[in-house]
Design an enzyme around this catalytic site. Structure first.
Site, PDB file in Angstrom:
ATOM      1  N   HIS A  19      46.732  36.570  38.234  1.00  0.00           N
ATOM      2  CA  HIS A  19      46.304  36.992  39.575  1.00  0.00           C
ATOM      3  C   HIS A  19      47.353  37.292  40.505  1.00  0.00           C
ATOM      4  O   HIS A  19      47.156  38.401  41.305  1.00  0.00           O
ATOM      5  CB  HIS A  19      45.248  36.215  40.063  1.00  0.00           C
ATOM      6  CG  HIS A  19      43.917  36.081  39.113  1.00  0.00           C
ATOM      7  ND1 HIS A  19      42.972  35.162  39.211  1.00  0.00           N
ATOM      8  CD2 HIS A  19      43.538  36.909  38.173  1.00  0.00           C
ATOM      9  CE1 HIS A  19      42.146  35.407  38.171  1.00  0.00           C
ATOM     10  NE2 HIS A  19      42.590  36.523  37.530  1.00  0.00           N
ATOM     11  N   HIS A  42      38.560  42.871  30.004  1.00  0.00           N
ATOM     12  CA  HIS A  42      37.673  41.699  29.699  1.00  0.00           C
ATOM     13  C   HIS A  42      37.349  40.991  30.919  1.00  0.00           C
ATOM     14  O   HIS A  42      38.427  40.241  31.516  1.00  0.00           O
ATOM     15  CB  HIS A  42      38.420  40.888  28.524  1.00  0.00           C
ATOM     16  CG  HIS A  42      38.852  41.334  27.473  1.00  0.00           C
ATOM     17  ND1 HIS A  42      39.549  42.443  27.093  1.00  0.00           N
ATOM     18  CD2 HIS A  42      38.055  40.837  26.034  1.00  0.00           C
ATOM     19  CE1 HIS A  42      39.612  42.669  25.754  1.00  0.00           C
ATOM     20  NE2 HIS A  42      38.767  41.688  25.030  1.00  0.00           N
ATOM     21  N   SER A 123      39.268  38.535  38.212  1.00  0.00           N
ATOM     22  CA  SER A 123      39.797  39.703  38.211  1.00  0.00           C
ATOM     23  C   SER A 123      38.994  40.755  38.893  1.00  0.00           C
ATOM     24  O   SER A 123      39.569  41.448  39.776  1.00  0.00           O
ATOM     25  CB  SER A 123      40.529  40.210  36.945  1.00  0.00           C
ATOM     26  OG  SER A 123      39.542  40.202  35.952  1.00  0.00           O
ATOM     27  N   GLU A 141      32.406  43.546  29.874  1.00  0.00           N
ATOM     28  CA  GLU A 141      32.383  42.108  29.505  1.00  0.00           C
ATOM     29  C   GLU A 141      31.217  42.086  28.458  1.00  0.00           C
ATOM     30  O   GLU A 141      30.012  42.453  28.586  1.00  0.00           O
ATOM     31  CB  GLU A 141      31.817  41.400  30.784  1.00  0.00           C
ATOM     32  CG  GLU A 141      31.420  39.997  30.469  1.00  0.00           C
ATOM     33  CD  GLU A 141      32.286  39.060  29.807  1.00  0.00           C
ATOM     34  OE1 GLU A 141      33.546  39.025  30.157  1.00  0.00           O
ATOM     35  OE2 GLU A 141      32.123  38.293  28.896  1.00  0.00           O
ATOM     36  N   ASP A 169      32.167  46.409  23.990  1.00  0.00           N
ATOM     37  CA  ASP A 169      33.567  45.830  23.797  1.00  0.00           C
ATOM     38  C   ASP A 169      34.602  46.644  24.242  1.00  0.00           C
ATOM     39  O   ASP A 169      34.913  47.824  24.105  1.00  0.00           O
ATOM     40  CB  ASP A 169      33.553  46.176  21.952  1.00  0.00           C
ATOM     41  CG  ASP A 169      34.735  45.788  21.606  1.00  0.00           C
ATOM     42  OD1 ASP A 169      35.614  45.112  22.107  1.00  0.00           O
ATOM     43  OD2 ASP A 169      35.010  45.829  20.162  1.00  0.00           O
ATOM     44  N   GLY A 170      35.506  45.843  25.195  1.00  0.00           N
ATOM     45  CA  GLY A 170      36.672  46.446  26.067  1.00  0.00           C
ATOM     46  C   GLY A 170      37.623  47.040  25.053  1.00  0.00           C
ATOM     47  O   GLY A 170      37.976  48.031  25.304  1.00  0.00           O
ATOM     48  N   ASP A 190      42.783  41.043  29.013  1.00  0.00           N
ATOM     49  CA  ASP A 190      42.589  39.752  29.422  1.00  0.00           C
ATOM     50  C   ASP A 190      41.686  39.039  28.527  1.00  0.00           C
ATOM     51  O   ASP A 190      40.957  38.525  28.878  1.00  0.00           O
ATOM     52  CB  ASP A 190      42.372  39.312  30.917  1.00  0.00           C
ATOM     53  CG  ASP A 190      42.591  38.015  31.137  1.00  0.00           C
ATOM     54  OD1 ASP A 190      43.096  37.361  30.267  1.00  0.00           O
ATOM     55  OD2 ASP A 190      41.935  37.508  32.065  1.00  0.00           O
TER      56      ASP A 190
END
Ligand code: SAM
Length: 316
Positions: A19, A42, A123, A141, A169-170, A190
């Site tokens: 971060h 993510h 995030s 997500e 699905d990212g 991430d």
């Protein structure tokens, strides 16, 4: 398949690194007026209670953001002597807090105006907090519970069309947003790396994303653990960026040894996550000097043993 819940880890040393880098990167990208699209492949649940059951059980924030907050009040303790370190952790007791750390803590403070860090922004909330009205945020997500929580948390912001939450699905579908109309984007990857194939999917995603949109900024978090895929990931990302002729930056933060330990009763204990890294393709030029000042302080202040260290490398 989905046993990972970020709520157990929110605010730990890996989140502090991730971060801090995310905020420093965004600060630079947001200096230009043209709209920015942020894609968070993510996203997690978005917002966490550090005094809640999950975070309370794991106690990881106590060795992360909460330690930094406590240290801000007291002078830093003498640095542990790092042995086989990429960079030795030098005593920083006299040094003022590095700008990137101060900025990270100021964002945490914005979510906790009375002090402390009862609320920890993930995030999605950090990004949303910094974005301007004309910027966009795309959140992916897959975990059913976290996706529901993220949806509910984001709904409270009443941000309308600025934020899209996708229960997809990212890795599979986030490239559809590249390039965005304004041709300015930051993509944060991430994953939880619960499954070995995540490492390869990060690489495939980054390769595909770079093909579609070569000038985007890509930020990838990864765990530094004794596993060949984790070890190879930054090397393979470097090769990818170099072959594409793109600049890269690689920052790591180690807080303790990765060696297994034995308890007095003879049980073998895993150390928990000892270290993690952030790899960026097309990083802002301002990031390296900010991290050069911040990483020694993070390694010193978040050290859990004498193996605490950091590294910072760039190319292209
Ligand atoms: N980026 C978040 C932050 O900084 O606050 C933390 C994200 S957490 C490390 C990883 C998240 O990815 C988990 O919530 C997990 O459920 C989710 N996830 C795992 N595989 C996914 C996939 N293929 N697509 C989208 N989300 C996924």
């Amino acid at each position: 398949m989905f046993s990972y819940r970020h709520a157990f880890h929110a605010g730990n040393h890996a989140d502090v690194l991730k971060h801090t880098v995310l905020i420093a990167t965004l600060d630079h990208l947001l200096e230009k007026e043209a709209a920015l699209t942020v894609v968070d492949t993510h996203a997690g649940a978005g917002l966490y209670r550090l005094d809640g059951d999950y975070a309370g059980t794991s106690g990881e924030a106590a060795e992360g953001v909460l330690r930094l907050l406590a240290d801000k009040k007291a002078p830093a303790s003498p640095a542990p002597a790092a042995k086989s370190a990429t960079k030795k952790v030098a005593p920083e007791a006299e040094a003022p807090l590095a700008d990137a750390i101060a900025r990270y803590l100021s964002v945490i403070h914005d979510f906790n105006p009375k002090g402390g860090a009862r609320i920890y922004p993930g995030s999605p909330f950090i990004v949303q907090h910094l974005l301007r009205d004309h910027d966009k945020l795309k959140l992916f997500e897959l975990h059913p519970t976290d996706a529901r929580t993220l949806d509910a948390n984001i709904a409270q912001l009443e941000a309308g069309r600025q934020i899209a939450v996708l229960r997809e699905d990212g890795f599979g579908s986030a490239t559809k947003f590249l390039p965005p109309p304004s041709r300015r984007a930051l993509v944060l990857m991430d994953p939880s790396y619960e499954i070995k194939s995540d490492y390869g999917r990060v690489l495939d995603f980054a390769a595909e994303a770079l093909k579609r949109f070569a000038t985007g900024t890509y930020a990838i978090w990864y765990p530094i653990i004794p596993r060949p895929e984790a070890h190879d990931l930054p090397r393979r990302l470097k090769t990818l960026a170099t072959k594409a002729g793109k600049p890269w930056l690689h920052a790591t933060l180690t807080v303790k040894s990765s060696k297994l330990t034995t308890t007095p009763t003879g049980e073998t204990q895993r150390p928990g996550l000892p270290a993690s890294g952030m790899f960026l393709i097309n990083p802002p030029y301002t990031l390296k000097p900010l991290l050069a000042a911040a990483l020694p302080q993070l390694a010193e202040r978040l050290a859990q043993d004498r193996h605490a260290t950091f590294s910072l490398d760039s190319g292209g």
